[in-house]
Design an enzyme around this catalytic site. Sequence first.
Site, PDB file in Angstrom:
ATOM      1  N   LYS C  80       0.858  -1.198   0.000  1.00 59.63           N
ATOM      2  CA  LYS C  80       0.000   0.000   0.000  1.00 59.63           C
ATOM      3  C   LYS C  80       0.887   1.238   0.000  1.00 59.63           C
ATOM      4  O   LYS C  80       1.872   1.306   0.741  1.00 59.63           O
ATOM      5  CB  LYS C  80      -0.905  -0.023   1.231  1.00 59.63           C
ATOM      6  N   SER C 155      -9.799   2.111   2.587  1.00 59.22           N
ATOM      7  CA  SER C 155      -8.897   2.801   1.689  1.00 59.22           C
ATOM      8  C   SER C 155      -7.945   1.886   0.924  1.00 59.22           C
ATOM      9  O   SER C 155      -7.393   2.272  -0.089  1.00 59.22           O
ATOM     10  CB  SER C 155      -8.061   3.793   2.493  1.00 59.22           C
ATOM     11  N   SER C 179     -10.057  -0.238   6.872  1.00 61.71           N
ATOM     12  CA  SER C 179      -9.458  -0.145   5.537  1.00 61.71           C
ATOM     13  C   SER C 179      -8.704  -1.383   5.064  1.00 61.71           C
ATOM     14  O   SER C 179      -8.284  -1.446   3.916  1.00 61.71           O
ATOM     15  CB  SER C 179      -8.518   1.062   5.464  1.00 61.71           C
TER      16      SER C 179
END
EC number: 6.3.5.7
Lengths: 503, 98, 497
Positions: C80, C155, C179
Amino acid sequence: MTTTTDLVSYEDALASYDPVMGLEVHVELGTKTKMFCGCSTALGAEPNTQTCPVCLGMPGSLPVVNATGVESAVRIGLALNCEIAEWCRFARKNYFYPDMPKNFQTSQYDEPIAFNGYLDVQLEDGTTFRVEIERAHMEEDTGKSTHVGGATGRIHGASHSLLDYNRAGIPLIEIVTKPIVGAGERAPEVARAYVAELRELIKALGVSEARMEMGQMRCDVNLSLMPKGSDKFGTRSETKNVNSLRSVERAARFEIQRHAAVLSGGGTIVQETRHFHEDTGSTTSGRVKEEAEDYRYFPEPDLVPVAPSREWVEQLRAGLPELPLARRNRLREDWDISAHDMQAILNAGAIEPIVATIDAGADAASARKWWMGELARTANETGTSLDALPITPEQVARVTALVAEGSLNDKLARQVIEGVLKGEGTPDEVVEKRGLKVVSDEGALGAAVDEAIAGNPGIADKIRGGKVQAAGALVGAVMKATRGQADAARVKELILQKLGVEG
Amino acid sequence: MPGITREEVAHLARLARLELKPEELDHFAGQLDDIIGAVARVSEVADQDVPPTSHPLPLTNVMRADEVRPSLTPEQALSCAPAQEQQRFKVPQILGEE
Amino acid sequence: MTDIIKLTAAEIAEKIASGELTAVEVTEAHLARIDAVDEKVHAFLHIDREGALAQARAVDEKRERGEKLGPLAGVPLALKDIFTTEGIPTTVGSKILEGWIPPYDATLTKKLKAADVVILGKTNMDEFAMGSSTENSAFGPTGNPWDLTRIPGGSGGGSSAALASYQAPLAIGTDTGGSIRQPAAVTGTVGVKPTYGGVSRYGMVAFSSSLDQGGPCARTVLDAALLHEVIAGHDPLDSTSIDAPVPPVVEAARNGSVAGMRVGVVKQFRGEGYQAGVLQRFDEAVTLLKELGAEIVELDCPSFDLALSAYYLIAPSECSSNLARFDGLRYGLRTGDDGTRSAEEVTSLTREEGFGPEVKRRIMLGTYALSSGYYDAYYGSAQKVRTLITRDFEKSFEKVDVIVSPTTPTTAFPIGERADDPMAMYLADLCTIPTNLAGNAAMSLPCGLAPEDNLPVGLQIIAPAMQDDRLYKVGAAVEAAFVEKWGHPLLEEAPSL
Ligand SMILES: [Mg+2]
Ligand SMILES: [Zn+2]
């Protein structure tokens, strides 16, 4: 922006008003590393060479508390007779400023590590005044900006600024007094004495060199007036970053006069920050903010609470050194001098050199004489401090020893000191090189005495006639002949002996 | 408690250093009002004698020894600076206090 | 090459260790898959082809020299874009950090490298991890591999989409309010939010410091455990990191079982706003747990009703402060510096241009909640709610070993549907948020497709703090039972891209 203000005289101001002061002092700790990262705090480094992701506020970086910073804070708190929090947190103080990389300062808010203490300070005349301490808390310093393009290198008129973050994150302890009331006309003196005493205390603890001229200790002076007889505090002004003892006193004095002028003229004091100007001894208004600051404090989520164990606190308390005022009182008795003399020694920064000289074998009076006389004068003339002079207490002690054993007289001793200061070597080396030695060869001395008597028959007669005081002139002649290297007392003895007079 | 005005939004934007456009001020005023209106329920517990939780873990006294660790080189420190001069971060004029 | 990309991380590691596959082959297969499908999915913001191949070669050389390989050596991973990577751009999905090349590695990045994991690149995300759909990325949305017109969750939508589209067998996510788990749920993958403090936050760009937690994402429970073990552990650079041994997650994942376990079902985790098909699959999962030997216990956690509200005060408050450093002076975007404007003005213009609407909204909300006069009512009360939620969990965990719930009230919604309706968007995290507030551990794993839309439904398992291994023990058992029931992993039912 007001640059000139009509002032009322200090006496008139004090006749109508009582000053209330609050002093906030920031001390940069002398830890090896910054408060929240491992970057060095050494002075004088090239710009931005002592920075890392943490103190540059880079995305992703996290703080870790410097244990020595916490220990220093607790020791300062204990020395200031404070209570030490059993549990406290860091908080974020949120505001934007380019020299603050995270745009918040990691500080403490409603949970300071130390609170509710006091510091006794001694005024010039020896009276003691107790200044109550509100709190001492831990925080971090900001970076340094240089303003480019303006005529004076100041913010105003600069085209841009350059930022060096070497200082960002250096540990600070902020020490805040409770309102100081009741000092009356002596308020400015109390302010100065408090900052001076605090500086001594910080130095004695060994947590910082507390050099104000280097910005290691900075003082904000909050001041307000209340009409005589009232106990309701007036609106205060906050004079920022006053950076010498003298300026602290002058800033307080100026603000008393300025407030009095405004109030007496029917005006109101604006709560604002002000700046002190060394050159004029006056303060001017800072930028007036359109909106009150709202720091939006909240507990720093990246750090966990600090909970100093009671055992540890007691251990630190037991390890505190003798505190400066107590020590000065003890030394004053040992040295048998007045409070006023002690104050002068303190002001000259001569306590440590004198103590060290005595420790090296000198007697108190001689040690004091040299450091407060010859050496203080030299320091003054060259604009340095006593501890920066190129002579050690051991060397001064050696000079006093040479005097005591009769190898040097005062005049020669001064020359030896001068030689050491000029880098000519140790006292013994200077004696050797310059050939400074009391003439103790009785034969040579006797010849010089005979010569003086022969050259001054009139004076010799007077002495023979009982006017012993006249011997001084003959002593002078002998000293001249021996280029000062004779022991004057011995010379006098010889003269009287040769002229058949009892001394 | 809600009823966030455009003026309040402008004040918040100044505090947060966001040069919001006029239409954003209106838009956010409405949305913040809705959100605050919805979350204001938490104040139901305001009077309860409950200690606040600021840290999810009961840790205390996490500290490091006062030992120097390597810093970045100034080149690394300044590598992403939008502007630099004399090994320093170059920034527009600062409106300070003077 | 299809076979390689469909392998689990555990299988890949085994084949590399045995010499059946080389790390370079594996990496090339995944890079080829990225080339083939990522234009459609948009899981990655940055692909580090050279770095990945160099790391793979190093693994192969290590093996040739006869050195011992770690349990995930040579396995590709999608990271990420919130973790700093030295020399590789890190944007956090924001224009304000476009072009920023960090001079340092996050602790997690270091651990991955030290374990010889091959980092393929950085994945897309909602800007600063604020969102539940990845639509808030400054660099465009990511599609859900099950239906590219739908959101992959957020997210961490880039990471979940990369897994679900076989672009990587492993990924890293971060979970502030869900997330990791919500993207896992809506893409039919596995995601774990470890106990707060279990995985270092050093080098993970902060959104809400007291809630953020990095964690593993994978296609199987065992893979997640293997990754969990690599990234977890004490870090002296993170003051909130737990100084205790990592729970035995891999061992638990290899020994899945719920027999004799007490499993809690919280009555607050259903009701209005929950999709019928989601509840149906959840109820079936509870039935399955019973069949597998678990005892089901009803739980009442009244304070959970305030969780979402508390979260939307705490997270914005912390973010308003954490994001203050993006001022255009030291790194990242700078706007409007024309020589006439002050630093203050340039900062305001930079932030206005550099932040997207959701980020600005949360900064404004947090600034409000912390400002004088409102602090006690909002931030202060939210912190009290946090205490109450923690107590509800504590009481519950006296009665049960784990709690289960749907991970998210609905399946993946269409891109754009909630884009300008923040309140609707926030509801996606209804079931995941209490765990972040209390700091304990949770997992999401697939429990079937919702009958009405044929999209994945996630089962959330919640364990007490530092008992992360329970998630894997239960998760592995549930996973095995479902795979046996379906005849194949759920992801097999996803359309091919
Ligand atoms: Mg301060
Ligand atoms: Zn640093």
